[in-house]
Motif scaffolding. Structure first.
Motif, mmCIF file in Angstrom:
data_model
loop_
_atom_site.group_PDB
_atom_site.id
_atom_site.type_symbol
_atom_site.label_atom_id
_atom_site.label_comp_id
_atom_site.label_asym_id
_atom_site.label_seq_id
_atom_site.Cartn_x
_atom_site.Cartn_y
_atom_site.Cartn_z
ATOM 1 N N UNK A 102 -7.976 5.374 -11.053
ATOM 2 C CA UNK A 102 -8.354 5.090 -9.673
ATOM 3 C C UNK A 102 -9.018 3.738 -9.600
ATOM 4 N N UNK A 103 -8.944 3.152 -8.424
ATOM 5 C CA UNK A 103 -9.563 1.862 -8.174
ATOM 6 C C UNK A 103 -10.713 2.047 -7.214
ATOM 7 N N UNK A 144 -5.628 -6.468 0.471
ATOM 8 C CA UNK A 144 -5.822 -5.486 -0.608
ATOM 9 C C UNK A 144 -7.210 -5.517 -1.228
ATOM 10 N N UNK A 145 -7.915 -6.662 -1.075
ATOM 11 C CA UNK A 145 -9.217 -6.832 -1.707
ATOM 12 C C UNK A 145 -10.313 -5.999 -1.053
ATOM 13 N N UNK A 146 -10.028 -5.418 0.104
ATOM 14 C CA UNK A 146 -11.096 -4.669 0.789
ATOM 15 C C UNK A 146 -10.808 -3.179 0.789
ATOM 16 N N UNK A 147 -9.874 -2.737 -0.035
ATOM 17 C CA UNK A 147 -9.362 -1.371 0.050
ATOM 18 C C UNK A 147 -9.417 -0.658 -1.294
ATOM 19 N N UNK A 148 -9.919 0.583 -1.296
ATOM 20 C CA UNK A 148 -9.790 1.463 -2.455
ATOM 21 C C UNK A 148 -8.560 2.337 -2.188
ATOM 22 N N UNK A 149 -7.440 2.068 -2.860
ATOM 23 C CA UNK A 149 -6.146 2.660 -2.473
ATOM 24 C C UNK A 149 -5.851 3.976 -3.178
ATOM 25 N N UNK A 150 -6.699 4.968 -2.979
ATOM 26 C CA UNK A 150 -6.611 6.167 -3.808
ATOM 27 C C UNK A 150 -6.010 7.394 -3.146
ATOM 28 N N UNK A 208 -13.736 -1.216 2.934
ATOM 29 C CA UNK A 208 -15.077 -1.750 3.138
ATOM 30 C C UNK A 208 -15.155 -2.139 4.610
ATOM 31 N N UNK A 242 -16.942 5.588 -1.353
ATOM 32 C CA UNK A 242 -17.079 4.147 -1.108
ATOM 33 C C UNK A 242 -18.003 3.642 -2.200
#
Lengths: 232, 394
Positions: free
Chosen positions: A135-136, B77-83, B143, B252
């Motif tokens: 996960x990221x 993409x830099x502001x996202x947790x893509x889970x 975020x 978050x």
């Protein structure tokens, strides 16, 4: 509900036409709020109900955006997660974050922090959770500048790049895709503005609201720089 | 000389609109009365919807939401947790809802995967053991400050002028529409005139409209959210039922956010507080999905007023995603040409709301040929904002 009385002593700053002229004085505001209410809650009450000219930065209200840093009773903290009842007294003194140019009341220009944080440095990392899938998650650092404010070595006009930037360099090295990229970052860390100027006060880690532990990361950089020098 | 658009409000709508308009060649000045995203936008819990939440009663809205989800993942993409996310059934009623839910997602072409209780718990050990089944969807976490900031950073890099701590206190006519802004950092008032003024002040849009002598159907709808210490889930966890309070749990960084409650208010910010009983109620609801949130230390509890576009019927408005917002041309409705208001919208559909509003600006200015370019254009990372290009010196 048990409301309590607090006095917010806010350093107000007004600027005149020419920026080097400014006047600064403390103004007291009395509030009646629950002890769990935060410094930011109180600032909002004052601005909305009494003084629309009270200036401060805020956005997320949950220690994610990093905009609301200020000196609370002399310590660099985020207003949004600092509970009034936790401060040990009725009087709460608020001043702009140390080491940054004040633009008015508690508003500071965070520009210098970002001068040493290039936009392309990453903000995502692998999450530590033990799960079947990788996960990221967003990095802990919310770029609030409290660590730099607390650092006795960093400051305007001084060469030290500061704990936020060094911690970011250390994270980038850990994630570096290639040895050349890591080497370039290590050059920065080991350079004239880097870890050699850290005097191990550890105030950075003490004030960080997000668990970044910059002091530990700086110590790691010091070891890496040392190993590189030995290898030469 | 390109036309000048003045935007009131530095929230998600204003930021995305500035980006869209600059991309179409306009000059843009954005006025924000405080810090950027200090209204509803910044206080958002961070859930980037897959659209599945809307799939049962509005598949068209769900489809557009999914499209925006995919666009944001590409351009920011830099502001996202893509889970991804899970919709979790806790009881029989939830289980019964699953069929309609899956059908709705299929109709909206939102990818789903049905999971047994065991599979769901293996994926998310923090889920309540009562979970009977779950549906995996492409939700994500954003975020809430940095995602919209990337829009503004990009706009500013292309010449948009942004003034923070500049509160609009009046409107003027100087051969064209204009405003008086109280610059609270410089300590003086200034006039800013343009070819069009867009009121994008979110929950404050009604107050701004009143300064212009027009009325606006916006109702502040506050809610409470709570962040607890610890990353207790990796995926966004939703309850598998028609949308209700306290039915989302979102990770978050190393916090977990439980949201949200909802009530209607008369003022965008007066009297808002996250009361202890509200906080406890939300945590109890969230704990039904993720038990750990009731035991974790509270990091923050806060309130935010969403700007609801009053007078809309969510289920029946023909305009799909745009069903949740309105763009009003006060030249048509109030005899005030050159003034537009954008009301409503959601934090994660900011780009689409801005596209529709920018189209309206172009129509007003007789420039319908100018096309939106924001769908595919990668945004600058949020830190680029601080390189000082956006700020206008007093």
């Amino acid at each position: 509900m048990t409301a309590a009385r607090f006095v917010l002593r806010v350093r107000r700053t007004r600027f005149h036409e020419h920026e080097h002229e400014h006047e600064s004085s403390f103004q007291d505001f009395e509030v009646e709020v629950e002890p769990e209410a935060t410094v930011l809650d109180a600032l909002e009450l004052i601005r909305i109900g009494r003084d629309p000219g009270l200036r401060y930065r805020h956005s997320c209200h949950h220690a994610s955006c990093g905009t609301c840093g200020c000196q609370v009773n002399g310590v660099a903290r985020l207003a949004c997660v600092t509970r009034l009842g936790d401060l040990g007294g009725e009087l709460v003194t608020l001043e702009p974050l140390e080491g940054y140019r004040c633009e008015g009341d508690l508003v500071v220009d965070p520009g210098p922090l970002f001068r040493d944080l290039p936009p392309h440095w990453t903000v995502l990392r692998e999450s530590e959770g033990r799960r079947p899938e990788a996960r990221t998650r967003l990095e802990d650092c919310i770029e609030c500048g409290c660590c730099v404010a607390a650092c006795p070595v960093a400051g305007p006009g001084r060469p030290y790049v500061g704990p936020a930037a060094l911690a970011a360099i250390q994270r980038e090295i850990e994630k570096a895709p290639a040895p050349e990229a890591a080497a370039a970052l290590l050059e920065l860390a080991g350079g004239p503005r880097g870890e050699r100027l850290c005097e191990r006060f550890i105030d950075c880690s003490r004030v960080c609201p997000s668990g970044v532990a910059p002091a530990r990361r700086i110590a790691d950089l010091r070891r890496r720089v040392g190993r590189r020098l030995e290898g030469e | 000389m390109a036309e000048h658009v003045v935007i009131i409000g530095g929230g998600g709508t204003g930021a995305a609109l500035a980006h869209d308009l600059v991309g179409r060649g306009f000059r843009v000045t954005l006025l924000e009365r405080g810090e950027l995203f200090s209204g509803a936008t910044g206080r958002h819990h961070g859930l980037l919807h897959s659209g599945a939440r809307y799939a049962v009663h509005d598949p068209a809205a769900a489809r557009e939401c999914f499209a925006e989800n995919q666009i944001l993942r590409r351009i920011a993409p830099f502001a996202i947790e893509p889970n991804d996310g899970l919709f979790v059934a806790l009881d029989e009623a939830d289980e019964a809802y699953a069929e309609a839910f899956l059908d709705g997602c299929a109709a909206a072409r939102i990818p789903t995967r049905r999971l047994t209780s065991d599979d769901a718990l293996a994926l998310e050990p923090g889920l309540a053991p009562e979970a009977r089944l779950a549906v995996r969807v492409p939700d994500a976490t954003v975020d809430p400050f940095r995602l919209p900031l990337s829009f503004l950073a990009t706009a500013a890099a292309r010449g948009a002028r942004v003034r923070r701590f500049a509160e609009v206190v009046g409107f003027v006519e100087r051969g064209g529409p204009g405003v008086v802004a109280r610059d609270r950092l410089a300590g003086r008032d200034l006039e800013v005139t343009g070819d069009v003024v867009v009121n994008a002040a979110g929950a404050w849009a009604g107050e701004v409209a009143a300064l212009a002598g027009v009325s606006l159907p916006v109702r502040p709808a506050p809610g409470v959210m709570v962040a607890v210490v610890g990353r207790h889930v990796e995926m966004a966890v939703n309850r598998l039922h028609p949308a209700a309070e306290g039915d989302i749990v979102v990770p978050q960084r190393r916090l977990t956010v439980v949201g949200a409650s909802l009530w209607l208010a008369d003022h965008p910010e007066r009297g808002l507080a996250a009361r202890r009983d509200e906080v406890e109620r939300l945590l109890e609801l969230g704990a039904r999905l993720v038990p750990a949130v009731a035991r974790a230390k509270v990091r923050a509890a806060w309130c935010a007023a969403r700007p609801l576009a009053a007078g809309l019927d969510d289920g029946r408005d023909a305009q799909q995603l745009t069903r949740s917002f309105r763009c009003i041309d006060h030249g048509e409705t109030d005899g005030r040409p050159g003034l537009l208001s954008v009301v409503g919208g959601k934090a994660t559909t900011l780009r689409a709301v801005a596209e529709a509003a920018a189209d309206r600006v172009c129509a007003t200015l007789g420039r319908p040929e100018l096309r939106c370019a924001t769908r595919d254009e990668p945004l600058l990372p949020p830190r680029a904002w601080f390189e000082g290009r956006g700020e206008v010196a007093p």
